[in-house]
Design a protein around this motif. Sequence first.
Motif, PDB file in Angstrom:
ATOM      1  N   GLU A  32      -8.104  -3.288   7.952  1.00 49.08           N
ATOM      2  CA  GLU A  32      -7.631  -2.852   6.637  1.00 49.08           C
ATOM      3  C   GLU A  32      -6.381  -3.611   6.189  1.00 49.08           C
ATOM      4  O   GLU A  32      -6.096  -3.688   5.000  1.00 49.08           O
ATOM      5  CB  GLU A  32      -7.269  -1.355   6.632  1.00 49.08           C
ATOM      6  CG  GLU A  32      -8.392  -0.435   6.978  1.00 49.08           C
ATOM      7  CD  GLU A  32      -8.360   0.007   8.432  1.00 49.08           C
ATOM      8  OE1 GLU A  32      -8.546   1.205   8.668  1.00 49.08           O
ATOM      9  OE2 GLU A  32      -8.176  -0.841   9.324  1.00 49.08           O
ATOM     10  N   GLU A  92      -1.535   5.615   2.772  1.00 49.58           N
ATOM     11  CA  GLU A  92      -2.491   4.650   3.320  1.00 49.58           C
ATOM     12  C   GLU A  92      -1.961   4.059   4.624  1.00 49.58           C
ATOM     13  O   GLU A  92      -2.717   3.893   5.591  1.00 49.58           O
ATOM     14  CB  GLU A  92      -2.772   3.537   2.320  1.00 49.58           C
ATOM     15  CG  GLU A  92      -3.579   3.958   1.116  1.00 49.58           C
ATOM     16  CD  GLU A  92      -3.692   2.838   0.102  1.00 49.58           C
ATOM     17  OE1 GLU A  92      -4.786   2.247   0.007  1.00 49.58           O
ATOM     18  OE2 GLU A  92      -2.670   2.550  -0.572  1.00 49.58           O
ATOM     19  N   SER A 100      -2.329   6.519   7.390  1.00 52.72           N
ATOM     20  CA  SER A 100      -3.728   6.620   7.793  1.00 52.72           C
ATOM     21  C   SER A 100      -4.108   5.468   8.718  1.00 52.72           C
ATOM     22  O   SER A 100      -4.716   5.674   9.773  1.00 52.72           O
ATOM     23  CB  SER A 100      -4.628   6.630   6.561  1.00 52.72           C
ATOM     24  OG  SER A 100      -5.975   6.672   6.935  1.00 52.72           O
ATOM     25  N   ILE A 153       0.852  -1.186   0.000  1.00 49.60           N
ATOM     26  CA  ILE A 153       0.000   0.000   0.000  1.00 49.60           C
ATOM     27  C   ILE A 153       0.893   1.243   0.000  1.00 49.60           C
ATOM     28  O   ILE A 153       2.092   1.150   0.268  1.00 49.60           O
ATOM     29  CB  ILE A 153      -0.967   0.026   1.210  1.00 49.60           C
ATOM     30  CG1 ILE A 153      -0.204   0.011   2.541  1.00 49.60           C
ATOM     31  CG2 ILE A 153      -1.960  -1.130   1.134  1.00 49.60           C
ATOM     32  CD1 ILE A 153      -1.078   0.137   3.779  1.00 49.60           C
TER      33      ILE A 153
END
Length: 73
Positions: free
Chosen positions: A71, A32, A35, A28
């Motif tokens: 995630e 990302e 985050s 990623i």
Amino acid sequence: MDDKALEQLYQENLEERLIAYIAEQNDISLEEAMSVYYRSRLSNKIHQGIEDIQYLDYTVLADILKKTEPELS
């Protein structure tokens, strides 16, 4: 450099290594990964120094994050 400044520098370096490793291991972007990290409970524990978790190796912290953040699963 006093102890507080040294601790802050250590934490910043830890976060940089951890975020880069998360991005690499999960394919990623750095944005990302940042985050995911900064929204996590792990981030709060590191910032607060709970259970001295901030002294664990960044690869161990990444494994913890992967187990606790959907995630990254």
